[in-house]
Design an enzyme around this catalytic site. Sequence first.
Site, PDB file in Angstrom:
ATOM      1  N   TYR A  57       0.841  -1.219   0.000  1.00  0.00           N
ATOM      2  CA  TYR A  57       0.000   0.000   0.000  1.00  0.00           C
ATOM      3  C   TYR A  57       0.870   1.261   0.000  1.00  0.00           C
ATOM      4  CZ  TYR A  57      -3.932   2.952   1.658  1.00  0.00           C
ATOM      5  OH  TYR A  57      -4.898   3.916   1.803  1.00  0.00           O
ATOM      6  N   LYS A  77       0.867   4.101  -2.863  1.00  0.00           N
ATOM      7  CA  LYS A  77       0.508   5.489  -2.576  1.00  0.00           C
ATOM      8  C   LYS A  77       1.674   6.443  -2.873  1.00  0.00           C
ATOM      9  CE  LYS A  77      -3.782   5.059  -1.284  1.00  0.00           C
ATOM     10  NZ  LYS A  77      -4.810   5.352  -2.315  1.00  0.00           N
TER      11      LYS A  77
HETATM   12  N1  LIG Z   1      -9.961   5.371   5.161  1.00  0.00           N
HETATM   13  C1  LIG Z   1      -8.763   5.889   5.368  1.00  0.00           C
HETATM   14  O1  LIG Z   1      -8.357   6.106   6.508  1.00  0.00           O
HETATM   15  C2  LIG Z   1      -7.853   6.230   4.207  1.00  0.00           C
HETATM   16  C3  LIG Z   1      -6.616   6.805   4.502  1.00  0.00           C
HETATM   17  C4  LIG Z   1      -5.754   7.149   3.469  1.00  0.00           C
HETATM   18  C5  LIG Z   1      -6.114   6.904   2.149  1.00  0.00           C
HETATM   19  N2  LIG Z   1      -7.326   6.321   1.876  1.00  0.00           N
HETATM   20  C6  LIG Z   1      -7.646   6.072   0.468  1.00  0.00           C
HETATM   21  O2  LIG Z   1      -8.895   6.653   0.152  1.00  0.00           O
HETATM   22  C7  LIG Z   1      -9.544   5.866  -0.855  1.00  0.00           C
HETATM   23  C8  LIG Z   1     -10.928   5.471  -0.364  1.00  0.00           C
HETATM   24  O3  LIG Z   1     -10.795   4.747   0.853  1.00  0.00           O
HETATM   25  P1  LIG Z   1     -12.053   4.336   1.763  1.00  0.00           P
HETATM   26  O4  LIG Z   1     -11.566   4.280   3.141  1.00  0.00           O
HETATM   27  O5  LIG Z   1     -13.222   5.156   1.420  1.00  0.00           O
HETATM   28  O6  LIG Z   1     -12.243   2.829   1.263  1.00  0.00           O
HETATM   29  P2  LIG Z   1     -13.572   1.899   1.215  1.00  0.00           P
HETATM   30  O7  LIG Z   1     -13.059   0.501   1.334  1.00  0.00           O
HETATM   31  O8  LIG Z   1     -14.600   2.395   2.165  1.00  0.00           O
HETATM   32  O9  LIG Z   1     -14.097   2.168  -0.273  1.00  0.00           O
HETATM   33  C9  LIG Z   1     -13.306   1.805  -1.389  1.00  0.00           C
HETATM   34  C10 LIG Z   1     -14.211   1.636  -2.586  1.00  0.00           C
HETATM   35  O10 LIG Z   1     -13.386   1.252  -3.698  1.00  0.00           O
HETATM   36  C11 LIG Z   1     -14.051   0.238  -4.413  1.00  0.00           C
HETATM   37  N3  LIG Z   1     -13.082  -0.552  -5.171  1.00  0.00           N
HETATM   38  C12 LIG Z   1     -12.137  -1.387  -4.671  1.00  0.00           C
HETATM   39  N4  LIG Z   1     -11.470  -1.983  -5.683  1.00  0.00           N
HETATM   40  C13 LIG Z   1     -11.991  -1.499  -6.835  1.00  0.00           C
HETATM   41  C14 LIG Z   1     -11.725  -1.724  -8.214  1.00  0.00           C
HETATM   42  N5  LIG Z   1     -10.777  -2.601  -8.611  1.00  0.00           N
HETATM   43  N6  LIG Z   1     -12.445  -1.065  -9.136  1.00  0.00           N
HETATM   44  C15 LIG Z   1     -13.435  -0.209  -8.755  1.00  0.00           C
HETATM   45  N7  LIG Z   1     -13.739   0.048  -7.468  1.00  0.00           N
HETATM   46  C16 LIG Z   1     -13.022  -0.597  -6.519  1.00  0.00           C
HETATM   47  C17 LIG Z   1     -14.773  -0.574  -3.335  1.00  0.00           C
HETATM   48  O11 LIG Z   1     -15.819  -1.362  -3.870  1.00  0.00           O
HETATM   49  C18 LIG Z   1     -15.261   0.529  -2.398  1.00  0.00           C
HETATM   50  O12 LIG Z   1     -16.551   1.013  -2.765  1.00  0.00           O
HETATM   51  C19 LIG Z   1      -8.612   4.682  -1.130  1.00  0.00           C
HETATM   52  O13 LIG Z   1      -7.791   4.971  -2.246  1.00  0.00           O
HETATM   53  C20 LIG Z   1      -7.788   4.613   0.131  1.00  0.00           C
HETATM   54  O14 LIG Z   1      -6.553   3.970  -0.089  1.00  0.00           O
HETATM   55  C21 LIG Z   1      -8.188   5.972   2.880  1.00  0.00           C
END
Ligand SMILES: NC(=O)c1ccc[n+]([C@@H]2O[C@H](COP(=O)([O-])OP(=O)(O)OC[C@H]3O[C@@H](n4cnc5c(N)ncnc54)[C@H](O)[C@@H]3O)[C@@H](O)[C@H]2O)c1
Length: 250
Positions: free
Chosen positions: A151, A155
């Site tokens: 990851y 990123k």
């Molecule tokens: N939640 C956190 O604390 C956090 C922190 C830093 C970065 N992020 C980043 O923010 C973004 C969203 O995270 P989140 O926490 O909302 O995640 P989440 O798991 O709640 O949602 C992720 C979404 O992406 C979709 N997805 C996964 N693989 C896919 C694919 N191959 N094609 C299309 N859709 C796909 C899933 O179905 C889901 O709806 C991600 O890129 C994550 O890495 C999140």
Amino acid sequence: MTGRFDGRVAIVTGGAGGIGRATAARLAGEGARVAILDRAGDAAEAAAAELPGALGFAVDVTDAAGVDAAVDGVAAELGSVDVLVNNAGITRDNLLFRMGDDDWDAVIGVHLRGAFLMARAAQRHMVAARYGRIVSLTSVAATGNRGQANYSAAKAGLQGFTKTLAIELGPFGITANAVGPGFIATEMTDATARRVGMEPDEYRAQTAAITPVRRVGEPADVAATIAWLASEEAGFVTGQVVYVDGGLDL
Ligand SMILES: NC(=O)c1ccc[n+]([C@@H]2O[C@H](COP(=O)([O-])OP(=O)(O)OC[C@H]3O[C@@H](n4cnc5c(N)ncnc54)[C@H](O)[C@@H]3O)[C@@H](O)[C@H]2O)c1
């Protein structure tokens, strides 16, 4: 009332839940027509049904043919592709010695290949229109985080990708920026809590205590920053990484 995104079309990948869903709602609330592209097609359609003028599509961002068809379909149906939010993401955490080939490939695939395929497809429409905003989700984990070699690499890769898009696409009126959340309360961080043997509430409270602003982030916190970078007024901001982390230092 006029909105910042009146007349604009935005694509949000992974918009069926978490940060993506909040972003889709924010952009639609400010006037955009939003296309939610998510691997979970039913959930994408359900999320879109709650927003005025939004559409949901079942798309896996790692599938080149599916991505091209979806992006061209959005442009044909809604008239343009003005904003792309590369938000789809997964985690497959493990310490390096236990990390499988599949864990590595899946995470690099969704984040990096996915953002590449989406941006390549979207820029065709943006370059023709001489306007575009690309915002990709990075993370505070980009500089390294135990159990997240895959990851973190993905990123960090997205940050170099973003800088390069900013250089190549700037002359065409297109900006590219990255938003790096800290701990945001979503299904992704709830799954991490369960993996480390904690209740999600307990895990959030523990993280809030070590975060300078003394709370964890909400999806709307990230959506607000994405919306700013995706707006017309941020046209002189490009190639940047904006952290939305409450001051959390991993
Ligand atoms: N939640 C956190 O604390 C956090 C922190 C830093 C970065 N992020 C980043 O923010 C973004 C969203 O995270 P989140 O926490 O909302 O995640 P989440 O798991 O709640 O949602 C992720 C979404 O992406 C979709 N997805 C996964 N693989 C896919 C694919 N191959 N094609 C299309 N859709 C796909 C899933 O179905 C889901 O709806 C991600 O890129 C994550 O890495 C999140």
